[in-house]
Design a protein around this motif. Structure first.
Motif, PDB file in Angstrom:
ATOM      1  N   TYR A 164      97.228  24.026   8.864  1.00  0.00           N
ATOM      2  CA  TYR A 164      96.364  23.777   9.202  1.00  0.00           C
ATOM      3  C   TYR A 164      95.521  25.383   8.271  1.00  0.00           C
ATOM      4  O   TYR A 164      96.105  26.072   8.117  1.00  0.00           O
ATOM      5  N   THR A 165      93.794  25.292   8.935  1.00  0.00           N
ATOM      6  CA  THR A 165      93.209  26.804   8.051  1.00  0.00           C
ATOM      7  C   THR A 165      92.707  27.559   8.397  1.00  0.00           C
ATOM      8  O   THR A 165      92.905  27.061   9.602  1.00  0.00           O
ATOM      9  N   THR A 166      93.394  29.179   8.684  1.00  0.00           N
ATOM     10  CA  THR A 166      92.739  29.247   9.877  1.00  0.00           C
ATOM     11  C   THR A 166      91.858  29.992  10.511  1.00  0.00           C
ATOM     12  O   THR A 166      91.311  30.085  10.783  1.00  0.00           O
ATOM     13  N   GLY A 167      91.021  29.637   8.802  1.00  0.00           N
ATOM     14  CA  GLY A 167      89.425  30.362   9.421  1.00  0.00           C
ATOM     15  C   GLY A 167      89.050  31.468   9.243  1.00  0.00           C
ATOM     16  O   GLY A 167      89.992  32.442   9.220  1.00  0.00           O
ATOM     17  N   GLY A 168      87.444  32.198   8.769  1.00  0.00           N
ATOM     18  CA  GLY A 168      87.618  33.390   9.393  1.00  0.00           C
ATOM     19  C   GLY A 168      87.665  34.413   8.137  1.00  0.00           C
ATOM     20  O   GLY A 168      87.811  33.180   6.700  1.00  0.00           O
ATOM     21  N   LYS A 169      87.407  35.021   7.596  1.00  0.00           N
ATOM     22  CA  LYS A 169      87.943  36.240   6.611  1.00  0.00           C
ATOM     23  C   LYS A 169      89.038  36.153   5.787  1.00  0.00           C
ATOM     24  O   LYS A 169      89.000  36.058   4.749  1.00  0.00           O
ATOM     25  N   ASN A 170      90.056  36.191   6.509  1.00  0.00           N
ATOM     26  CA  ASN A 170      91.400  36.673   5.836  1.00  0.00           C
ATOM     27  C   ASN A 170      92.039  35.071   5.484  1.00  0.00           C
ATOM     28  O   ASN A 170      93.065  35.073   6.298  1.00  0.00           O
ATOM     29  N   SER A 171      90.688  33.581   5.605  1.00  0.00           N
ATOM     30  CA  SER A 171      91.399  32.687   5.328  1.00  0.00           C
ATOM     31  C   SER A 171      92.974  32.477   4.724  1.00  0.00           C
ATOM     32  O   SER A 171      92.872  32.496   3.947  1.00  0.00           O
ATOM     33  N   ARG A 172      94.140  31.272   5.511  1.00  0.00           N
ATOM     34  CA  ARG A 172      94.719  30.381   4.696  1.00  0.00           C
ATOM     35  C   ARG A 172      95.140  29.680   5.535  1.00  0.00           C
ATOM     36  O   ARG A 172      95.121  29.602   6.205  1.00  0.00           O
ATOM     37  N   SER A 203     106.183  30.772  14.195  1.00  0.00           N
ATOM     38  CA  SER A 203     106.292  30.605  15.977  1.00  0.00           C
ATOM     39  C   SER A 203     105.563  29.653  15.699  1.00  0.00           C
ATOM     40  O   SER A 203     104.234  28.656  16.180  1.00  0.00           O
ATOM     41  N   THR A 204     104.671  29.300  14.501  1.00  0.00           N
ATOM     42  CA  THR A 204     103.217  28.230  14.489  1.00  0.00           C
ATOM     43  C   THR A 204     103.337  27.425  13.894  1.00  0.00           C
ATOM     44  O   THR A 204     102.648  25.973  14.224  1.00  0.00           O
ATOM     45  N   SER A 205     104.868  27.177  14.228  1.00  0.00           N
ATOM     46  CA  SER A 205     105.088  25.392  13.638  1.00  0.00           C
ATOM     47  C   SER A 205     105.720  25.472  14.784  1.00  0.00           C
ATOM     48  O   SER A 205     105.728  23.550  15.351  1.00  0.00           O
TER      49      SER A 205
END
Lengths: 548, 182
Positions: A164-172, A203-205
Motif C-alpha cells: 500500500y501507499t502511505t499517501g500524504g507529503k512523504n508518500s511511500r 510491524s506493517t506486515s
C-alpha cells in the motif's frame, strides 16, 4: 525434484532457443523504458543541477537551466506517456506472458511433474486473508499458481503481492508481503487459530493480533526467531510439536527469509517473504541460466514444503481434504483485453481501444439511431459536394473572447506599471510601447506583479477557448475540413488517411482511419448530451455517403 | 507529618503485597488449569484403550499377557480415588506398554490391515499428540509459576503463604516419537 544437471540440460536444449526468440520482444520493452527514462530523466537532471549549471552561465542567463528543465520535464512526461507508455505496456505484457508459458512452465514441469502450473492465475485474496496473518491494508495481486498433490497432501502455492501507499507529503510504498504463499491441507483438525510471526518482520506486515494470546515455547532458538500467537495455547503446542519447530527453523535458515505461518481449521498457510516478485522475466538482460536455477529452486520449494513440514504424515484422525484444489482463481475476469493479455497478443491499439471503451462512448452502433435534438442550433447542409455541419459561434465563443480581451488589457497595463512599482527604471524603456489603457491601468496599478501573472494565465486559457473552438466542419470526398476560431481558412484532414469519427462523451473527434492515435483532431465544440451522438452519427453517415 | 508519610508508605507496601500475591495465585491457577487439560486427555486415552485392546486381541494371540496387564492398569487409573500423581504414574506405565504393543503389531499383517484397528490407532495417536501438547503447556505453566515464586521479593511472600515449587513432567524420549502407524 530435478537435479542441477537436468536443469542445465533443459536450458541448453529447450529454454535457450526460446529465450532467444523472446529477445526481440525484450529489446522492444527495454527500448521503450530507455527512451522514457531519457526523455524524463534528462530534463529532471537539468532541473536538479540547475544551480550548478547556472554558475557556468552569465548572470543574465541564470534562469535558463530552470526554465529549460521545467519545460523539458513537462514535454518529456507528456511525450513519454503518449509515445511509450501504452506500447511499452503492451510489449511488456506480451513478453511476460510468453516467458511464463514458454520458459517458466517448462522449468516447473521438470521440477514438479505431479502438480499443475497456471502462470496467470493466482491464489484467491480470501484464502490469503483467511488466517489473518498479514496486514489487511493495500492492494492484492497474485499469479504463478502451482496446484497439486505432494504425496497425499493437496496444496496450492502462488506468487503473492500486497502493498500500500502511505499517501500524504512523504508518500511511500509499504510492502506488506511479496513472495511465495502456500495454502496446504493440514494433517490435524484445529478448533482455533495459531499464527507464527517471524520476529524480524516489520510491524506493517503483521495483521491484528488482539484477541490472541502470546505463547512462549520451550525451544529457545525457535522463540528467538518466531513469535507465536494463538487462540488456545494447548492447540498451539499440538501444532508446534518439538519436531515441527525444528522443521520450521530449518526452513527459515535455508531460505534466509521471513517466514510466516498460520494454522486454522483444516488448513495450514505459509508465506515466504522474498520482498520481490518471482518467476518474472529479465528486462535489462536476457534471463540467465542462474535465474533459471533460482526459478527451479523456488518451484522446488513450492513442491518440497509438504515434505519439509512433514505434512504427509497422516496418522491422526483427520483425513485428506481435497476441496482446496477446486478453490476459485484469484482473477476470473472475462474481459476481452484480459483474454488477449493472457494469450500474449496485446497491441498498443487494443490497449488504447480498451481505454477509450472504458469511457463508455466509443461504440459506433450506440450512436446509430440518434435523432436531431429539437432545441439545437447546429445546421447540417447537404446541398454541396460534401456535407457541412455548421456549429455557429455560440455564446461560449464570445464569452471566451471577452474574457481574453479583458485579460490581455489587464496584463498589458500591469506590465506598463511594473517598472515603477518594482523600482526598476531601466525596464521602463522595454514597456514604453504599451499605450495607456483606461480603467485597466487603475486596476493594474494596485498589484502590478499579481495582475501580470493572473492576466497571462487567464488570457492563455481563454485564448485557447476561442481560438481553437470548432466553428464549421465540412466532410468532402477528398478531405475533412475544420474551421476553428476566427480563422477564415480551414485545417484540412485528407481522406482516406483521416476518416474515422470518435465520440468521447460530449465531444466528437476526427481520427485516422487505420490504427490509433492518442490525440485526435477535435471536430466539435463541447456539445450537449443529446447533440453529441446525433452529430457523431451524422458525420459517420456523411463519411459513408461521400466515400470514394 | 511523619504520621502521614508512614501511612503512605504502609499503603504502598500493602498494594505491592496484594498485587504480588494475586500474581502468584494467577500463576498457580494457570498450573492447575494446565494439569486439568492433561487429565482430560488422559481420560480420553483410558477410554480408548479397552476398545483397542479388544480389537487387537483377535489378532495378537501371543500378547495375551500384555493385553491383560493393560486392561488392569486402565481399570486402576479410571477407578475413583486415584490421585493425580498416581494417575500420571499409571499413565506412564500404560504408555510404555502401548508403545511395546505397537512395535510388535508390525509382526501381525492381519492386524495392520484391519480398518477398525487402524482407526483406533489413529485416534490413539491423536490423543497422544494432544497429551504431549497438554504436558508441554503444563510444563510452561509450571516453569513460569516456579520462576514467579523464586524471584525476589515474591519469594518472601511465597514462603509465607505456602507456595511451593512444582515438579515438571519429564519429557521422555518416548514423547517425541510417535508410533509409526500408516
Amino acid at each position: 525434484m530435478a537435479t542441477s544437471a537436468e536443469i542445465d540440460a533443459l536450458y541448453e536444449s529447450t529454454l535457450k532457443p526460446r529465450l532467444e526468440s523472446l529477445e526481440g520482444l525484450r529489446h522492444e520493452v527495454k527500448g521503450y523504458v530507455t527512451k522514457a527514462v531519457l526523455l524524463v530523466g534528462t530534463p529532471a537532471a537539468i532541473l536538479f543541477l540547475s544551480g550548478l549549471i547556472s554558475l557556468a552561465l552569465p548572470s543574465s542567463l541564470d534562469w535558463l537551466p530552470t526554465a529549460v528543465g521545467f519545460v523539458g520535464l513537462f514535454a518529456g512526461v507528456g511525450i513519454a506517456g503518449v509515445k511509450y507508455l501504452i506500447p511499452g505496456f503492451a510489449a511488456f505484457s506480451n513478453y511476460r506472458v510468453r516467458f511464463k508459458h514458454e520458459v517458466a512452465a517448462e522449468v516447473f514441469k521438470i521440477v514438479c511433474p505431479t502438480a499443475s502450473y497456471a502462470p496467470l492465475d493466482g491464489i484467491a485474496e480470501s484464502v490469503f486473508e483467511e488466517p489473518g496473518l498479514f496486514n489487511t491494508r493495500g492492494g492484492f495481486k497474485s499469479d504463478d499458481r502451482v496446484r497439486g498433490r505432494i504425496g497425499q497432501t493437496p496444496f496450492e502455492a502462488a506468487d503473492v503481492s500486497r502493498s500500500y501507499t502511505t499517501g500524504g507529503k512523504n508518500s511511500r510504498t509499504v510492502v506488506v508481503f511479496r513472495g511465495l504463499f502456500f495454502h496446504i491441507d493440514f494433517n490435524k483438525t484445529l478448533r482455533g487459530v495459531t499464527l507464527v510471526d517471524p520476529v524480524g518482520a516489520a510491524s506493517t506486515s503483521i495483521g491484528d493480533r488482539s484477541g490472541l494470546t502470546r505463547v512462549t515455547l520451550e525451544n529457545p532458538a525457535f522463540d528467538a526467531k518466531f513469535a507465536v500467537y494463538a487462540s488456545d495455547d494447548v492447540e498451539a503446542r499440538y501444532i508446534l510439536t518439538p519436531s515441527m519447530m525444528e522443521r520450521i527453523l530449518a526452513l527459515q535458515s535455508r531460505t534466509d527469509k521471513n517466514i510466516h505461518l498460520g494454522f486454522k481449521g483444516t488448513r495450514a498457510y505459509l508465506g515466504v517473504n522474498y520482498g520481490r516478485a518471482l518467476f518474472e522475466p529479465g528486462i535489462k538482460a536476457s534471463t540467465s541460466v542462474e535465474a533459471i536455477h533460482e526459478m527451479a529452486a523456488h518451484f522446488a520449494l513450492a513442491g518440497g514444503i509438504v515434505h519439509e513440514l512433514d505434512l504427509n504424515t497422516r496418522i491422526w484422525t483427520k483425513g485428506v481434504d481435497d476441496s482446496l484444489l477446486d478453490a476459485p482463481d484469484a482473477d476470473d475476469s472475462t474481459d476481452a483485453l484480459d483474454t488477449l493479455a493472457k494469450q500474449g497478443n496485446l497491441t498498443a491499439s487494443t490497449v488504447w481501444e480498451a481505454a477509450v471503451k472504458a469511457t463508455g462512448s466509443h461504440d459506433e452502433t450506440a450512436d446509430a439511431g440518434a435523432m436531431r435534438p429539437s432545441d439545437t442550433s447546429i445546421a447540417v447542409d447537404r446541398s454541396g459536394a460534401g456535407v457541412v455541419i455548421n456549429y455557429g459561434l455560440g455564446l461560449g465563443f464570445f464569452v471566451a473572447l471577452s474574457v481574453w480581451a479583458v485579460s490581455v488589457a489587464l496584463m498589458l497595463a500591469a506590465a506598463r506599471a511594473l517598472p515603477e512599482a518594482m523600482e526598476m527604471p531601466d525596464l521602463a524603456a522595454a514597456v514604453a510601447w504599451i499605450p495607456e489603457i483606461p480603467y485597466a491601468a487603475r486596476v493594474a496599478a494596485t498589484l502590478p506583479f499579481a495582475w501580470l501573472i493572473v492576466g497571462a494565465i487567464v488570457g492563455f486559457f481563454s485564448f485557447l477557448m476561442w481560438a481553437v473552438r470548432v466553428r464549421k466542419v465540412e466532410i468532402a470526398p477528398d478531405a475533412v475540413r475544420i474551421w476553428r476560431g476566427l480563422r477564415p481558412i480551414p485545417r484540412t484532414y485528407a481522406r482516406p488517411l483521416y476518416g474515422k469519427i470518435v465520440r468521447v462523451d460530449k465531444a466528437v473527434y476526427v481520427g485516422k482511419s487505420e490504427g490509433f492515435a492518442m490525440i485526435n483532431a477535435s471536430a466539435s465544440p463541447m456539445l450537449s448530451a443529446a447533440e453529441a451522438p446525433w452529430v457523431a452519427s451524422e458525420m459517420r453517415r456523411a463519411l459513408r455517403e461521400t466515400a470514394r | 507529618m511523619p504520621l502521614i508519610a508512614t501511612g503512605l508508605i504502609a499503603a504502598i507496601l500493602l498494594v505491592l503485597v496484594i498485587s504480588l500475591y494475586n500474581r502468584l495465585v494467577r500463576a498457580r491457577n494457570g498450573v492447575e488449569n494446565a494439569f486439568a487439560s492433561i487429565d482430560v486427555q488422559l481420560k480420553q486415552r483410558c477410554d480408548l484403550i479397552p476398545k483397542l485392546v479388544d480389537s487387537m486381541r483377535t489378532y495378537m494371540t501371543h500378547e495375551r499377557g500384555t493385553l491383560d496387564e493393560l486392561t488392569q492398569l486402565r481399570e486402576k487409573a479410571s477407578a475413583a480415588g486415584a490421585t493425580p500423581a498416581e494417575r500420571v504414574a499409571l499413565d506412564t506405565q500404560m504408555s510404555g506398554l502401548m508403545r511395546g504393543l505397537m512395535a510388535r503389531a508390525e509382526a501381525y499383517p492381519d492386524l495392520k490391515a484391519s480398518e477398525t484397528v487402524t482407526l483406533l490407532q489413529r485416534s490413539l495417536n491423536e490423543v497422544e499428540a494432544q497429551i504431549a501438547a497438554a504436558r508441554r503447556t503444563y510444563n510452561a505453566a509450571v516453569t513460569s509459576f516456579n520462576t514467579a515464586i523464586e524471584v525476589f521479593p515474591a519469594n518472601l511472600l511465597a514462603g509465607m503463604f505456602g507456595f511451593a515449587r512444582r515438579p515438571l513432567f519429564e519429557a521422555t524420549a518416548d514423547d517425541r516419537a510417535v508410533p509409526g502407524v500408516r
